[in-house]
Motif scaffolding. Sequence first.
Motif, PDB file in Angstrom:
ATOM      1  N   VAL A  99      60.631  59.150  40.350  1.00  0.00           N
ATOM      2  CA  VAL A  99      59.216  58.843  40.541  1.00  0.00           C
ATOM      3  C   VAL A  99      58.659  58.072  39.351  1.00  0.00           C
ATOM      4  O   VAL A  99      57.896  57.109  39.515  1.00  0.00           O
ATOM      5  CB  VAL A  99      58.413  60.146  40.758  1.00  0.00           C
ATOM      6  N   GLU A 100      59.037  58.489  38.123  1.00  0.00           N
ATOM      7  CA  GLU A 100      58.483  57.823  36.939  1.00  0.00           C
ATOM      8  C   GLU A 100      58.929  56.363  36.855  1.00  0.00           C
ATOM      9  O   GLU A 100      58.196  55.507  36.347  1.00  0.00           O
ATOM     10  CB  GLU A 100      58.856  58.565  35.649  1.00  0.00           C
ATOM     11  N   LYS A 102      59.597  54.475  39.590  1.00  0.00           N
ATOM     12  CA  LYS A 102      58.813  53.796  40.623  1.00  0.00           C
ATOM     13  C   LYS A 102      57.398  53.505  40.130  1.00  0.00           C
ATOM     14  O   LYS A 102      56.844  52.429  40.392  1.00  0.00           O
ATOM     15  CB  LYS A 102      58.773  54.649  41.891  1.00  0.00           C
ATOM     16  N   THR A 103      56.822  54.448  39.377  1.00  0.00           N
ATOM     17  CA  THR A 103      55.490  54.236  38.817  1.00  0.00           C
ATOM     18  C   THR A 103      55.500  53.073  37.829  1.00  0.00           C
ATOM     19  O   THR A 103      54.650  52.185  37.873  1.00  0.00           O
ATOM     20  CB  THR A 103      54.997  55.509  38.109  1.00  0.00           C
ATOM     21  N   ALA A 104      56.506  53.087  36.949  1.00  0.00           N
ATOM     22  CA  ALA A 104      56.622  52.006  35.963  1.00  0.00           C
ATOM     23  C   ALA A 104      56.878  50.671  36.653  1.00  0.00           C
ATOM     24  O   ALA A 104      56.370  49.627  36.211  1.00  0.00           O
ATOM     25  CB  ALA A 104      57.744  52.325  34.975  1.00  0.00           C
ATOM     26  N   GLU A 131      62.892  50.838  34.324  1.00  0.00           N
ATOM     27  CA  GLU A 131      63.755  51.936  33.875  1.00  0.00           C
ATOM     28  C   GLU A 131      63.622  52.140  32.367  1.00  0.00           C
ATOM     29  O   GLU A 131      63.562  53.284  31.886  1.00  0.00           O
ATOM     30  CB  GLU A 131      65.208  51.645  34.231  1.00  0.00           C
ATOM     31  N   ALA A 134      60.200  53.690  31.564  1.00  0.00           N
ATOM     32  CA  ALA A 134      60.208  55.106  31.944  1.00  0.00           C
ATOM     33  C   ALA A 134      61.007  55.940  30.949  1.00  0.00           C
ATOM     34  O   ALA A 134      60.618  57.067  30.609  1.00  0.00           O
ATOM     35  CB  ALA A 134      60.771  55.268  33.351  1.00  0.00           C
ATOM     36  N   THR A 135      62.127  55.400  30.463  1.00  0.00           N
ATOM     37  CA  THR A 135      62.942  56.125  29.484  1.00  0.00           C
ATOM     38  C   THR A 135      62.192  56.303  28.176  1.00  0.00           C
ATOM     39  O   THR A 135      62.211  57.386  27.576  1.00  0.00           O
ATOM     40  CB  THR A 135      64.263  55.372  29.231  1.00  0.00           C
ATOM     41  N   ARG A 137      58.981  56.463  27.747  1.00  0.00           N
ATOM     42  CA  ARG A 137      57.924  57.460  27.975  1.00  0.00           C
ATOM     43  C   ARG A 137      58.485  58.873  28.052  1.00  0.00           C
ATOM     44  O   ARG A 137      57.835  59.832  27.642  1.00  0.00           O
ATOM     45  CB  ARG A 137      57.175  57.110  29.268  1.00  0.00           C
ATOM     46  N   ARG A 138      59.702  58.990  28.559  1.00  0.00           N
ATOM     47  CA  ARG A 138      60.338  60.303  28.648  1.00  0.00           C
ATOM     48  C   ARG A 138      60.531  60.893  27.258  1.00  0.00           C
ATOM     49  O   ARG A 138      60.548  62.111  27.083  1.00  0.00           O
ATOM     50  CB  ARG A 138      61.678  60.154  29.370  1.00  0.00           C
TER      51      ARG A 138
END
Length: 209
Positions: A99-100, A102-104, A131, A134-135, A137-138
């Motif tokens: 999901v994260e 897809k959001t990005a 990707e 998102a990484t 931000r993780r």
Amino acid sequence: MRVSELSQRSGVSIASIKYYLREGLLVGGAQTATNQAVYSEHHVRRLRLIRSLIDIGGLSISHVRATLAAVEDDSTSIHDAFGAVMHGLDQLPDEDEPVEVKTAYGEVQTWLADRDWNIEPNAPAPHRLAELVATLRRFDFPIMLTDFDAAADTVERTAKAQVEYARAMPDRTAAVETMLLGTVILERALAEIRRLALEAASFRIDRDK
């Protein structure tokens, strides 16, 4: 020239040349006798392009075949031929992205539209950028797409110069080869420059304490 000279001139082994002939990546030479053929400068250039696509671009044989088809098809615009090379450098991700990501990806598409960057829907690069965002931000990096604006402005200028230089080549094969080499090698050079900058910045911070 015979196949032995073709191998010497191109730097490609005879075994590989025969393999490319069987796979249809390389057109056969002019037959002079049973099991004998002569090759031209065109074959040298083609072999160098094939090796560039495989060794530098990391393309599979199937991707090389598709790229060469785009290069040879005069009904395909040079822009689409470049696209075949760019898209061949990576693959589209699986449909079940987290999901994260897809959001990005949605943010990436908005950012591209804001920059007026017209990117093909099947291009892998926006997915890869999503990707990476998102990484980051993780791991609690407070990253936004607009944080890349300054870098994108610089890259856009160099990209324009690179495309213009490639398009000025005498033929489509040379143009695509130039585009591929410029893309892959420049990407690696920029990555190394960033690593050097990080080390230099760390040293200066230590020095100035």
